[in-house]
Design a protein around this motif. Sequence first.
Motif, PDB file in Angstrom:
ATOM      1  N   ILE A  24       6.355  -3.340 -16.030  1.00  0.00           N
ATOM      2  CA  ILE A  24       6.185  -2.735 -17.347  1.00  0.00           C
ATOM      3  C   ILE A  24       6.204  -1.212 -17.247  1.00  0.00           C
ATOM      4  O   ILE A  24       5.915  -0.634 -16.198  1.00  0.00           O
ATOM      5  CB  ILE A  24       4.872  -3.179 -18.023  1.00  0.00           C
ATOM      6  CG1 ILE A  24       3.652  -2.765 -17.184  1.00  0.00           C
ATOM      7  CG2 ILE A  24       4.890  -4.682 -18.291  1.00  0.00           C
ATOM      8  CD1 ILE A  24       2.316  -2.972 -17.889  1.00  0.00           C
ATOM      9  N   VAL A  25       6.543  -0.590 -18.350  1.00  0.00           N
ATOM     10  CA  VAL A  25       6.407   0.856 -18.502  1.00  0.00           C
ATOM     11  C   VAL A  25       5.270   1.085 -19.485  1.00  0.00           C
ATOM     12  O   VAL A  25       5.224   0.457 -20.548  1.00  0.00           O
ATOM     13  CB  VAL A  25       7.706   1.498 -19.008  1.00  0.00           C
ATOM     14  CG1 VAL A  25       7.496   2.980 -19.291  1.00  0.00           C
ATOM     15  CG2 VAL A  25       8.824   1.307 -17.983  1.00  0.00           C
ATOM     16  N   PHE A  26       4.333   1.966 -19.129  1.00  0.00           N
ATOM     17  CA  PHE A  26       3.169   2.183 -19.976  1.00  0.00           C
ATOM     18  C   PHE A  26       2.759   3.647 -19.954  1.00  0.00           C
ATOM     19  O   PHE A  26       3.128   4.411 -19.048  1.00  0.00           O
ATOM     20  CB  PHE A  26       1.993   1.317 -19.521  1.00  0.00           C
ATOM     21  CG  PHE A  26       1.525   1.593 -18.114  1.00  0.00           C
ATOM     22  CD1 PHE A  26       0.481   2.468 -17.869  1.00  0.00           C
ATOM     23  CD2 PHE A  26       2.144   0.979 -17.039  1.00  0.00           C
ATOM     24  CE1 PHE A  26       0.057   2.735 -16.580  1.00  0.00           C
ATOM     25  CE2 PHE A  26       1.723   1.237 -15.735  1.00  0.00           C
ATOM     26  CZ  PHE A  26       0.681   2.107 -15.507  1.00  0.00           C
ATOM     27  N   LYS A  27       2.019   4.016 -20.960  1.00  0.00           N
ATOM     28  CA  LYS A  27       1.478   5.370 -21.041  1.00  0.00           C
ATOM     29  C   LYS A  27       0.419   5.556 -19.963  1.00  0.00           C
ATOM     30  O   LYS A  27      -0.548   4.778 -19.894  1.00  0.00           O
ATOM     31  CB  LYS A  27       0.869   5.609 -22.420  1.00  0.00           C
ATOM     32  CG  LYS A  27       0.254   6.983 -22.604  1.00  0.00           C
ATOM     33  CD  LYS A  27      -0.390   7.099 -23.977  1.00  0.00           C
ATOM     34  CE  LYS A  27      -1.083   8.445 -24.155  1.00  0.00           C
ATOM     35  NZ  LYS A  27      -1.768   8.522 -25.472  1.00  0.00           N
ATOM     36  N   ALA A  28       0.588   6.555 -19.127  1.00  0.00           N
ATOM     37  CA  ALA A  28      -0.343   6.790 -18.027  1.00  0.00           C
ATOM     38  C   ALA A  28      -1.696   7.257 -18.549  1.00  0.00           C
ATOM     39  O   ALA A  28      -1.775   7.982 -19.550  1.00  0.00           O
ATOM     40  CB  ALA A  28       0.228   7.828 -17.068  1.00  0.00           C
ATOM     41  N   ALA A  29      -2.756   6.819 -17.874  1.00  0.00           N
ATOM     42  CA  ALA A  29      -4.086   7.325 -18.195  1.00  0.00           C
ATOM     43  C   ALA A  29      -4.137   8.815 -17.861  1.00  0.00           C
ATOM     44  O   ALA A  29      -3.332   9.317 -17.077  1.00  0.00           O
ATOM     45  CB  ALA A  29      -5.139   6.568 -17.391  1.00  0.00           C
ATOM     46  N   ARG A  30      -5.092   9.501 -18.443  1.00  0.00           N
ATOM     47  CA  ARG A  30      -5.175  10.951 -18.257  1.00  0.00           C
ATOM     48  C   ARG A  30      -5.292  11.323 -16.777  1.00  0.00           C
ATOM     49  O   ARG A  30      -4.642  12.256 -16.294  1.00  0.00           O
ATOM     50  CB  ARG A  30      -6.368  11.501 -19.038  1.00  0.00           C
ATOM     51  CG  ARG A  30      -6.481  13.017 -18.989  1.00  0.00           C
ATOM     52  CD  ARG A  30      -7.633  13.503 -19.857  1.00  0.00           C
ATOM     53  NE  ARG A  30      -7.470  13.100 -21.250  1.00  0.00           N
ATOM     54  CZ  ARG A  30      -8.374  13.316 -22.200  1.00  0.00           C
ATOM     55  NH1 ARG A  30      -9.511  13.927 -21.893  1.00  0.00           N
ATOM     56  NH2 ARG A  30      -8.155  12.929 -23.446  1.00  0.00           N
ATOM     57  N   SER A  31      -6.118  10.579 -16.042  1.00  0.00           N
ATOM     58  CA  SER A  31      -6.299  10.876 -14.615  1.00  0.00           C
ATOM     59  C   SER A  31      -5.029  10.563 -13.825  1.00  0.00           C
ATOM     60  O   SER A  31      -4.686  11.289 -12.889  1.00  0.00           O
ATOM     61  CB  SER A  31      -7.477  10.073 -14.055  1.00  0.00           C
ATOM     62  OG  SER A  31      -7.342   8.694 -14.355  1.00  0.00           O
ATOM     63  N   GLN A  32      -4.315   9.494 -14.193  1.00  0.00           N
ATOM     64  CA  GLN A  32      -3.049   9.178 -13.537  1.00  0.00           C
ATOM     65  C   GLN A  32      -2.017  10.261 -13.809  1.00  0.00           C
ATOM     66  O   GLN A  32      -1.283  10.673 -12.912  1.00  0.00           O
ATOM     67  CB  GLN A  32      -2.504   7.839 -14.046  1.00  0.00           C
ATOM     68  CG  GLN A  32      -3.159   6.611 -13.460  1.00  0.00           C
ATOM     69  CD  GLN A  32      -2.637   5.349 -14.100  1.00  0.00           C
ATOM     70  OE1 GLN A  32      -2.586   5.244 -15.334  1.00  0.00           O
ATOM     71  NE2 GLN A  32      -2.244   4.388 -13.298  1.00  0.00           N
ATOM     72  N   SER A  33      -1.960  10.695 -15.046  1.00  0.00           N
ATOM     73  CA  SER A  33      -1.008  11.727 -15.429  1.00  0.00           C
ATOM     74  C   SER A  33      -1.293  13.037 -14.701  1.00  0.00           C
ATOM     75  O   SER A  33      -0.375  13.730 -14.248  1.00  0.00           O
ATOM     76  CB  SER A  33      -1.049  11.940 -16.944  1.00  0.00           C
ATOM     77  OG  SER A  33      -0.079  12.874 -17.350  1.00  0.00           O
ATOM     78  N   ALA A  34      -2.580  13.361 -14.557  1.00  0.00           N
ATOM     79  CA  ALA A  34      -2.954  14.585 -13.853  1.00  0.00           C
ATOM     80  C   ALA A  34      -2.561  14.507 -12.385  1.00  0.00           C
ATOM     81  O   ALA A  34      -2.158  15.508 -11.783  1.00  0.00           O
ATOM     82  CB  ALA A  34      -4.457  14.815 -13.993  1.00  0.00           C
ATOM     83  N   ASN A  35      -2.650  13.309 -11.808  1.00  0.00           N
ATOM     84  CA  ASN A  35      -2.339  13.120 -10.395  1.00  0.00           C
ATOM     85  C   ASN A  35      -0.844  13.092 -10.133  1.00  0.00           C
ATOM     86  O   ASN A  35      -0.366  13.616  -9.124  1.00  0.00           O
ATOM     87  CB  ASN A  35      -2.970  11.816  -9.901  1.00  0.00           C
ATOM     88  CG  ASN A  35      -2.784  11.613  -8.408  1.00  0.00           C
ATOM     89  OD1 ASN A  35      -2.697  12.564  -7.635  1.00  0.00           O
ATOM     90  ND2 ASN A  35      -2.704  10.374  -7.995  1.00  0.00           N
TER      91      ASN A  35
END
Length: 208
Positions: free
Chosen positions: A67-78
């Motif tokens: 799946i493609v999903f919106k990354a969590a804030r912490s995932q996006s920061a990493n």
Amino acid sequence: MTNHKHLKYFIKVWLIPAIIGILIAVFLRSNYFSFVRITGVSMEPNLVNNQITLLKKKARVSRGTVIVFKAARSQSANTGLDSLALRVIGLPGDKISFLRGHLLVNGKQVNESFLTASEKAATSMSVDSGWSLNSLSLNSNWPKNQRNIKRVAKGTYFVLADNRLDPIDSRQYGLVKKTDVRGVLSVFPWAGKKIVKNVNHTSENFYR
């Protein structure tokens, strides 16, 4: 043919069909599918950096699908990414664990023929005794409303990267909310028979 007739011919034969075609394409792209370029190495070797794939927005999410999903804030920061492509391992209500070198869902061993032996071993995250969903959920990176759980929560999915050495998945960041899922990813036939099987059809033979 007069200029007026030329104009009517152009509008009827070229302009109107072109506009209709564009509207259909926009509708399909907005509601049913779009093209996605893979960024990063989290799904190697089955999906590689810069690979173009097809995102099916209305497809059913099953165990084994990517799946493609919106990354969590912490995932996006990493990662520096707003969206991630990862593989669904657990559905709402499932119990997930990794014991004695085997990934288990509801006590049954997952068929991970899409991974190499070293990638399977890396699922452990260097925890010799293995892990359970409950032990993972104690990680401070997990959302507070997902802490200390024993089963995949309602309206969420447990996801793993195929590149298990790159733990940007549920082991580290928690469950993916269903509302953040943008669709199910498929590869095109020219990716090769093995890759098509590993990405498009893993859900058909999820357990060993």
